[in-house]
Design an enzyme around this catalytic site. Structure first.
Site, short mmCIF file in Angstrom:
data_model
loop_
_atom_site.label_atom_id
_atom_site.label_comp_id
_atom_site.label_asym_id
_atom_site.label_seq_id
_atom_site.Cartn_x
_atom_site.Cartn_y
_atom_site.Cartn_z
N GLY A 84 0.85 -1.22 0.06
CA GLY A 84 -0.01 -0.07 0.02
C GLY A 84 0.82 1.23 -0.11
N GLY A 86 2.75 3.55 1.39
CA GLY A 86 3.14 3.96 2.87
C GLY A 86 3.59 5.29 2.98
N ARG A 87 3.93 6.08 1.83
CA ARG A 87 4.59 7.71 2.04
C ARG A 87 3.82 8.32 0.82
NH1 ARG A 87 10.39 6.60 0.16
NH2 ARG A 87 10.11 5.15 -1.46
N ASP A 118 9.00 5.89 7.94
CA ASP A 118 8.67 7.22 8.34
C ASP A 118 7.85 7.95 7.44
OD1 ASP A 118 10.53 7.82 6.42
OD2 ASP A 118 11.97 8.40 7.47
N ARG A 169 3.52 14.07 -8.48
CA ARG A 169 3.98 13.38 -9.69
C ARG A 169 2.80 12.90 -10.38
NH1 ARG A 169 5.60 7.18 -7.94
NH2 ARG A 169 3.84 6.44 -7.69
N ASP A 245 4.07 -4.66 -7.59
CA ASP A 245 3.44 -3.27 -6.99
C ASP A 245 3.99 -2.14 -7.67
OD1 ASP A 245 5.77 -4.44 -5.40
OD2 ASP A 245 5.59 -2.48 -4.41
N ASN A 246 5.04 -2.26 -8.55
CA ASN A 246 5.61 -1.24 -9.06
C ASN A 246 5.08 -1.45 -10.89
OD1 ASN A 246 6.88 -0.28 -6.96
ND2 ASN A 246 8.85 -1.28 -7.21
P1 AMP Z 1 8.84 1.33 -3.01
O1 AMP Z 1 10.29 0.42 -2.89
O2 AMP Z 1 9.23 2.92 -2.82
O3 AMP Z 1 8.35 0.91 -4.27
O4 AMP Z 1 8.23 0.92 -1.85
C1 AMP Z 1 7.73 -0.45 -1.44
C2 AMP Z 1 6.51 -0.30 -0.28
O5 AMP Z 1 7.27 0.27 0.81
C3 AMP Z 1 5.62 0.81 -0.72
O6 AMP Z 1 4.53 -0.10 0.11
C4 AMP Z 1 5.94 1.98 0.09
O7 AMP Z 1 4.99 2.69 0.41
C5 AMP Z 1 6.70 1.32 1.35
N1 AMP Z 1 7.62 2.31 1.62
C6 AMP Z 1 8.86 2.74 0.99
N2 AMP Z 1 9.51 3.58 1.83
C7 AMP Z 1 8.91 4.03 2.87
C8 AMP Z 1 8.91 4.97 4.00
N3 AMP Z 1 9.92 5.59 4.01
N4 AMP Z 1 7.74 5.07 4.72
C9 AMP Z 1 6.77 4.28 4.67
N5 AMP Z 1 6.44 3.30 3.55
C10 AMP Z 1 7.42 3.27 2.92
MG MG Z 2 6.69 1.18 -5.23
#
Ligand code: AMP
Ligand code: MG
Length: 474
Positions: A84, A86-87, A118, A169, A245-246
């Site tokens: 989901g 997360g940020r 965070d 974005r 998820d990407n």
């Molecule tokens: P990503 O690698 O950016 O595609 O993120 C993978 C997952 O980790 C997604 O669910 C993001 O929302 C979560 N996520 C990545 N970095 C953070 C962060 N600093 N705080 C909260 N969730 C994060």
């Molecule tokens: Mg992602």
């Protein structure tokens, strides 16, 4: 003038998202604004400061329903249920000349999906995302694009302490393969259907509404994905984290992290330092695209029979191969389709690999080989014999030499986003100097033009950058 409206996603059942506000910075600072994109979106009359105030949450938009999306996904092959946003938050959507465009804010603070994170993103990673969106867009590959970066003095901890930043974005959608997986694995087939219907209704230019609508939906996702990945392969782009998820359901390149444009041609190139097994190595991307499509197919199994899924997945390879062959033909300056072209292309790639040649520059300088017997890169005996076959192949073309050169220059970028360039722009920006970032954006936004003053941007990585390690940390 365009305006941001609540997103249609907010009308879906509450299990799909969490409605919430975001956390702006106490001392926001404009890092960069994307003026061309702002214009495309019809936002040109909004002052820079006003746009910054909107994204930082200081100037509120009435009735907006920002939301963090619920999704799951396969990360490095393993199913992870709790992902989901997360940020990031889906702020809303805008009606543009291109249709409806999502506005998403990354690094906007904690959400129910933050787990131990965070909720923030660091300046380094949002600059990388901004740059790559522009680079990929300029190569005519569908992608999300950034509208603005807001910096701050808020410190967050990664491998070291870094400043937080937010990235506004745009994308045609933020629905990922993982949104479907979330409902499928939670035993909510009725919501899989709701989500598929949402996509079919909201993106009419992608999905046909004739009979077998779910098969048509899946077929289109498979097609868009295969075409996107063929375009990546042609320009040497490695995404680095092709988790489901990407993966956008509209085949837009998405969620830029530890990506890399390959420099020396090396099929086993792994851009993500955290990818120890090389699952997402350059040469594996086409296969991973198919793997991800089959994961989506599985998540759609309440709507599409296994047999139909199999039939549709079978089309992936030929769509991918045909698209890649078409792109390579243009790169070599050919307009006609000939059966033995695949061999000719493989011959060139083999030379590049054994002689450790720069992928981008070797293609760009091939124009020299149309009229001469060698190029800056291709001067070995094997290469000369290849050039002979190349010239023979060219003699079967009916277009003129200037037309060939035009075609080749329009399909072989002179400038790509090399990691060391991004790194230099990031280091300057971390010291509050955004000029290198602005110049780099100008360079990568016109990859085929080759302006004289930017000549040095076509150089291969300097020695200091050879060991640059880009990990998932962001
Ligand atoms: P990503 O690698 O950016 O595609 O993120 C993978 C997952 O980790 C997604 O669910 C993001 O929302 C979560 N996520 C990545 N970095 C953070 C962060 N600093 N705080 C909260 N969730 C994060
Ligand atoms: Mg992602």
């Amino acid at each position: 003038m365009a305006s941001i409206k609540p997103h249609a996603y907010a009308e879906l059942p509450e299990e799909f998202y969490n409605l919430q506000n975001w956390q702006g910075f106490d001392n926001p600072l404009l890092v960069i604004e994307n003026a061309p994109l702002k214009q495309e979106l019809g936002f040109e009359k909004i002052e820079q400061q006003e746009l910054l105030d909107i994204f930082n949450g200081l100037s509120s938009i009435e009735n907006l329903k920002p939301l963090s999306m619920a999704y799951a996904g396969h990360q490095f092959g393993q199913y992870v249920e709790q992902l989901g946003d997360g940020r990031g938050l889906l702020l809303g959507e805008i009606e543009s000349s291109e249709g409806l465009i999502d506005i998403h804010l990354k690094g906007a603070g904690k959400t129910p999906y933050s787990r131990f994170g965070d909720g923030r993103a660091v300046l380094r990673s949002v600059i990388r995302e901004y740059l790559c969106g522009e680079a990929i867009n300029a190569l005519s590959i569908p992608t999300s694009r950034a509208l603005m970066i807001i910096g701050s003095d808020e410190m967050v901890i990664r491998e070291k302490s870094e400043t937080a930043a937010m990235l506004a974005r745009t994308a045609k959608t933020h629905v990922r393969f993982g949104n479907f997986e979330y409902f499928h694995y939670n035993n909510k087939p009725e919501y899989v259907k709701v989500l598929a219907d949402f996509c079919i209704n909201n993106y009419p230019s992608y999905f046909s509404r004739t009979k077998n609508i779910y098969e048509e939906f899946f077929k289109s996702v498979v097609e868009q994905t295969a075409c996107m990945i063929a375009q990546w392969q042609a320009c040497g782009f490695s995404h680095g984290v092709m988790n489901t998820d990407n993966m956008s359901i509209l085949g837009e390149t998405f969620d830029y992290g530890p990506y890399g444009f390959m420099e020396d041609y090396f099929p086993s190139y792994i851009c993500n330092h955290s990818d120890h097994q090389g699952r997402y190595a350059f040469k594996n991307q086409p296969y991973i695209g198919l793997w991800n499509c089959s994961a989506l197919g599985h998540a759609l199994s309440s709507l599409i029979s296994e047999e139909s899924q199999g039939e549709i997945l079978k089309t992936y390879e030929s769509i991918f191969q045909n698209k890649l062959a078409e792109l390579y033909r243009k790169k070599l300056g050919f307009t006609k389709l000939r059966n033995d072209d695949a061999l000719l292309i493989q011959g060139l790639l083999d030379i590049m690999e054994s002689e450790k040649l720069d992928y981008t520059n070797t293609f760009r300088n091939l124009t020299q080989a149309v009229t001469e017997v060698k190029t800056n890169e291709l001067d070995s005996d094997v290469a000369m014999s290849w050039i002979k076959s190349f010239q023979e192949r060219h003699s079967k073309e009916s277009i003129s030499i200037p037309e060939k050169l035009l075609l080749m220059n329009a399909n072989n970028p002179k400038y790509i986003l090399r990691n060391y360039m991004a790194q230099e722009a990031i280091e300057a920006a971390e010291n509050s100097d955004f000029s290198a970032l602005e110049t780099l954006i100008e360079v990568i936004s016109s990859p085929y033009d080759g302006l004289k003053k930017f000549e040095h941007f076509s150089n291969r990585s300097p020695d200091w950058a050879k060991d640059l390690e880009i990990s998932c940390s962001s």
